[in-house]
Design a protein around this motif. Structure first.
Motif, PDB file in Angstrom:
ATOM      1  N   PRO A 188      10.705  -1.009 -14.153  1.00 42.18           N
ATOM      2  CA  PRO A 188      11.984  -1.707 -14.353  1.00 42.18           C
ATOM      3  C   PRO A 188      13.209  -0.854 -14.045  1.00 42.18           C
ATOM      4  CG  PRO A 188      10.469  -2.243 -16.128  1.00 42.18           C
ATOM      5  CD  PRO A 188       9.806  -1.167 -15.322  1.00 42.18           C
ATOM      6  N   ALA A 189      13.106   0.474 -14.216  1.00 41.29           N
ATOM      7  CA  ALA A 189      14.243   1.353 -13.935  1.00 41.29           C
ATOM      8  C   ALA A 189      14.365   1.703 -12.464  1.00 41.29           C
ATOM      9  CB  ALA A 189      14.140   2.636 -14.763  1.00 41.29           C
ATOM     10  N   GLY A 190      13.450   1.204 -11.629  1.00 45.75           N
ATOM     11  CA  GLY A 190      13.532   1.451 -10.192  1.00 45.75           C
ATOM     12  C   GLY A 190      12.789   2.685  -9.735  1.00 45.75           C
ATOM     13  N   ARG A 191      12.062   3.348 -10.638  1.00 45.19           N
ATOM     14  CA  ARG A 191      11.304   4.535 -10.241  1.00 45.19           C
ATOM     15  C   ARG A 191      10.085   4.135  -9.420  1.00 45.19           C
ATOM     16  NH1 ARG A 191      11.813   4.813 -15.928  1.00 45.19           N
ATOM     17  NH2 ARG A 191      13.601   6.078 -16.582  1.00 45.19           N
ATOM     18  N   THR A 192       9.769   4.944  -8.408  1.00 46.34           N
ATOM     19  CA  THR A 192       8.584   4.692  -7.593  1.00 46.34           C
ATOM     20  C   THR A 192       7.339   5.137  -8.341  1.00 46.34           C
ATOM     21  OG1 THR A 192       9.816   4.971  -5.531  1.00 46.34           O
ATOM     22  CG2 THR A 192       7.419   5.232  -5.417  1.00 46.34           C
ATOM     23  N   VAL A 193       6.353   4.241  -8.398  1.00 46.50           N
ATOM     24  CA  VAL A 193       5.082   4.530  -9.075  1.00 46.50           C
ATOM     25  C   VAL A 193       3.945   4.231  -8.112  1.00 46.50           C
ATOM     26  CG1 VAL A 193       3.610   4.032 -11.064  1.00 46.50           C
ATOM     27  CG2 VAL A 193       6.103   3.872 -11.297  1.00 46.50           C
ATOM     28  N   ASN A 194       3.042   5.200  -7.936  1.00 48.52           N
ATOM     29  CA  ASN A 194       1.840   5.017  -7.127  1.00 48.52           C
ATOM     30  C   ASN A 194       0.654   4.828  -8.061  1.00 48.52           C
ATOM     31  OD1 ASN A 194       2.851   5.468  -4.318  1.00 48.52           O
ATOM     32  ND2 ASN A 194       3.484   7.413  -5.213  1.00 48.52           N
ATOM     33  N   PRO A 232       0.836  -1.209   0.000  1.00 45.05           N
ATOM     34  CA  PRO A 232       0.000   0.000   0.000  1.00 45.05           C
ATOM     35  C   PRO A 232       0.868   1.255   0.000  1.00 45.05           C
ATOM     36  CG  PRO A 232      -0.755  -1.576   1.652  1.00 45.05           C
ATOM     37  CD  PRO A 232       0.567  -2.077   1.159  1.00 45.05           C
ATOM     38  N   SER A 233       0.410   2.268  -0.712  1.00 47.50           N
ATOM     39  CA  SER A 233       1.131   3.522  -0.801  1.00 47.50           C
ATOM     40  C   SER A 233       0.770   4.441   0.357  1.00 47.50           C
ATOM     41  CB  SER A 233       0.799   4.221  -2.126  1.00 47.50           C
ATOM     42  OG  SER A 233       1.343   5.531  -2.151  1.00 47.50           O
ATOM     43  N   ARG A 234       1.736   5.297   0.731  1.00 47.70           N
ATOM     44  CA  ARG A 234       1.423   6.331   1.722  1.00 47.70           C
ATOM     45  C   ARG A 234       0.535   7.414   1.102  1.00 47.70           C
ATOM     46  NH1 ARG A 234       7.256   7.832   4.087  1.00 47.70           N
ATOM     47  NH2 ARG A 234       7.756   7.579   1.885  1.00 47.70           N
ATOM     48  N   LYS A 235       0.525   7.464  -0.238  1.00 47.75           N
ATOM     49  CA  LYS A 235      -0.339   8.434  -0.909  1.00 47.75           C
ATOM     50  C   LYS A 235      -1.763   7.902  -0.923  1.00 47.75           C
ATOM     51  CE  LYS A 235      -1.613  10.149  -5.463  1.00 47.75           C
ATOM     52  NZ  LYS A 235      -2.249  11.364  -4.946  1.00 47.75           N
ATOM     53  N   GLN A 236      -2.637   8.511  -0.174  1.00 48.70           N
ATOM     54  CA  GLN A 236      -4.058   8.167  -0.162  1.00 48.70           C
ATOM     55  C   GLN A 236      -4.834   9.484  -0.163  1.00 48.70           C
ATOM     56  OE1 GLN A 236      -4.838   5.067  -0.558  1.00 48.70           O
ATOM     57  NE2 GLN A 236      -2.929   4.054   0.045  1.00 48.70           N
ATOM     58  N   ASP A 237      -5.783   9.611  -1.095  1.00 46.61           N
ATOM     59  CA  ASP A 237      -6.483  10.892  -1.209  1.00 46.61           C
ATOM     60  C   ASP A 237      -7.951  10.808  -0.811  1.00 46.61           C
ATOM     61  OD1 ASP A 237      -7.582   9.477  -3.273  1.00 46.61           O
ATOM     62  OD2 ASP A 237      -6.844  10.787  -4.874  1.00 46.61           O
ATOM     63  N   GLU A 256     -10.023   6.222  -4.288  1.00 42.49           N
ATOM     64  CA  GLU A 256      -9.499   4.880  -4.467  1.00 42.49           C
ATOM     65  C   GLU A 256      -8.190   4.713  -3.703  1.00 42.49           C
ATOM     66  OE1 GLU A 256     -10.468   2.790  -8.581  1.00 42.49           O
ATOM     67  OE2 GLU A 256      -9.399   4.673  -8.871  1.00 42.49           O
ATOM     68  N   PRO A 257      -7.969   3.555  -3.113  1.00 46.51           N
ATOM     69  CA  PRO A 257      -6.674   3.329  -2.453  1.00 46.51           C
ATOM     70  C   PRO A 257      -5.547   3.257  -3.474  1.00 46.51           C
ATOM     71  CG  PRO A 257      -7.971   1.319  -2.477  1.00 46.51           C
ATOM     72  CD  PRO A 257      -8.880   2.398  -2.973  1.00 46.51           C
ATOM     73  N   PHE A 258      -4.352   3.718  -3.089  1.00 43.00           N
ATOM     74  CA  PHE A 258      -3.183   3.670  -3.952  1.00 43.00           C
ATOM     75  C   PHE A 258      -2.230   2.574  -3.492  1.00 43.00           C
ATOM     76  CE2 PHE A 258      -4.676   7.728  -5.360  1.00 43.00           C
ATOM     77  CZ  PHE A 258      -4.084   7.964  -6.585  1.00 43.00           C
ATOM     78  N   TRP A 259      -1.548   1.994  -4.477  1.00 40.05           N
ATOM     79  CA  TRP A 259      -0.518   0.994  -4.215  1.00 40.05           C
ATOM     80  C   TRP A 259       0.811   1.505  -4.745  1.00 40.05           C
ATOM     81  CZ3 TRP A 259      -1.514  -3.633  -1.665  1.00 40.05           C
ATOM     82  CH2 TRP A 259      -2.870  -3.858  -1.378  1.00 40.05           C
TER      83      TRP A 259
END
Length: 448
Positions: free
Chosen positions: A407-413, A391-396, A399-402
């Motif tokens: 593949p490049a290691g970037r964080t995606v929510n 689960p992501s810390r980003k929640q608005d 809908e819940p975020f994950w």
């Protein structure tokens, strides 16, 4: 027995802590919060002064907590344990175990002995002449392992960079037997790992000592990449002086070798690099970058940077900023130089003042924020596959975020309104928005 582990520092420390927790649980011990724990284990880092001081701060807080119950005790492991050794016993009477960087495998037995012998203290600090293998704890029945796993392939370092304490607290380089690396990787994949990161102080020099049995790091990469079911492969950390052409070619030839590389620059000034003992210059580093991006277009590069190294001038610092722009690092770990005991740079003059070093660090990090934003904005509109971590810390409130990584290691929510747990799943997403240090994605392609 209930225990609580506090980890400082690098991924190798995090991996050691994870192994120790699973080893203790396999013996019937139970992880607990700091209120319920009877044994506190600190896995420490001394690469910089700040994390070392944090260790003493945490122990000071624990001392007040532990006075209420004389049966509760602490253990200290990792780099600060190797550096300070039995000195912890004098300063903190409730510390009853000091575990050096080569003795992690001995910690479970030592902790069980201390739990049974309240008056005993142990210091396990000897360096071993070979890589110390440790038994992998049996998983709980019916429980899959993590989708992301880390595998140590070596211990120690032979580079003796002028600022670095690692060779003194982790010893000389010892490569792990390739067969043992492959066996652990296969087992992890069988238990559910989809991504493996190979760890070492300088993975590019794997096999240059006798422990690697003549197998180069490039060959080890190819053998691990060939394991059926392994979807992503990463490694860290690399020293530019040892980055072999065969490793560069592997980025273009191994489909599951992720298009990302952490390649520490440390400084963009040739004069500073010479004083650091890094054994490459700007031209060599830029040539490596060109080769890497020719082998794997779009490869994401991240780095480490030190500001305020002894003798660093404004011109030297400007050369570092220039290099950041030339390479276009997606992110960087940046620090002010601090003297570490016993290293060559501690004796170097002139020192850069705290005020100047702080101002340079702020300037550098502001530039990095701009570079990171530019890199992330270029990704918007593309589609990628994200391995969900949790689960992501980003929640608005909608809908819940994950949270996951591409593949490049970037964080995606990613927003997902279903009730299913997406942890460990690989999902197709369309990147729709760039944030300061991450991306926002939405589902793409087939239903999840």
């Amino acid at each position: 027995m209930k225990f609580h582990i506090i980890t400082f520092g690098c991924q190798m420390n995090a991996n050691d802590s994870d192994w120790l927790a699973r080893a203790l649980e396999s013996r019937g011990w139970e992880q607990a919060d700091d209120e319920a724990a009877r044994v506190f284990i600190l896995n420490t880092c001394s690469v910089r002064e700040k994390p070392e001081q944090k260790v003493y701060s945490v122990l000071g807080r624990l001392e007040r907590h532990l006075r209420r119950d004389p049966g509760v005790f602490a253990a200290v492991g990792g780099c600060v344990a190797q550096q300070i050794g039995a000195g912890f016993f004098e300063r903190f009477p409730f510390v009853r175990l000091v575990v050096g960087t080569d003795a992690v495998a001995l910690a479970p037995d030592a902790l069980e002995r201390l739990a049974a012998e309240p008056e005993t203290r142990l210091a396990l600090l000897d360096f071993l002449p070979h890589f110390s293998e440790r038994a992998e704890p049996e998983p709980r029945p019916g429980v899959m392992g993590p989708a992301q796993a880390f595998v140590n392939i070596m211990q120690g370092c032979d580079n003796f960079c002028a600022y670095c304490i690692v060779p003194y607290v982790r010893g000389r380089q010892r490569s792990r037997r390739p067969g043992a690396v492959l066996e652990e990787c296969r087992t992890l994949v069988e238990r559910g790992a989809r991504e493996i990161t190979l760890l070492g102080q300088n993975v590019n020099s794997f096999g240059l000592d006798s422990g690697g049995e003549g197998v180069s790091f490039a060959e080890l990469l190819r053998r691990v990449a060939a394991i059926p079911g392994l979807e992503r492969l990463r490694f860290t950390t690399s020293h530019p002086k040892d980055l072999d052409p065969d490793v560069i070619r592997a980025f273009g030839e191994l489909e599951n070798l992720c298009p990302s590389l952490h390649l520490p620059l440390q400084s963009g000034s040739d004069a500073v690099l010479r004083r650091m003992g890094r054994r490459y210059d700007r031209a060599r580093y830029l040539d490596l970058v060109e080769q890497l991006r020719a082998a794997r277009p779009g490869l994401a590069l991240t780095t480490d940077l030190i500001v305020g190294f002894p003798g660093e001038t404004d011109e030297d610092f400007g050369r570092t900023l220039e290099m950041m722009g030339l390479v276009g690092f997606e992110s960087s770990f940046s620090f002010k130089y601090s003297d570490r005991p016993g290293v060559a740079a501690a004796r170097m003059e002139p020192k850069v003042s705290e005020e100047v070093a702080s101002a340079r660090l702020d300037h550098l990090q502001n530039l990095q924020n701009t570079l990171t934003k530019d890199c992330l904005e270029k990704c918007v509109g593309s589609e990628t596959v994200v391995l969900i971590e949790g689960p992501s810390r980003k929640q608005d409130g909608g809908e819940p975020f994950w949270r996951g990584r591409d593949p490049a290691g970037r964080t995606v929510n990613v927003a997902h309104g279903g009730e299913a747990d997406l942890s460990g799943k690989m999902i197709s997403v369309r990147l729709v928005e760039a944030k300061k240090h991450s991306l926002i994605g939405e589902k793409a392609g087939a239903p999840w």
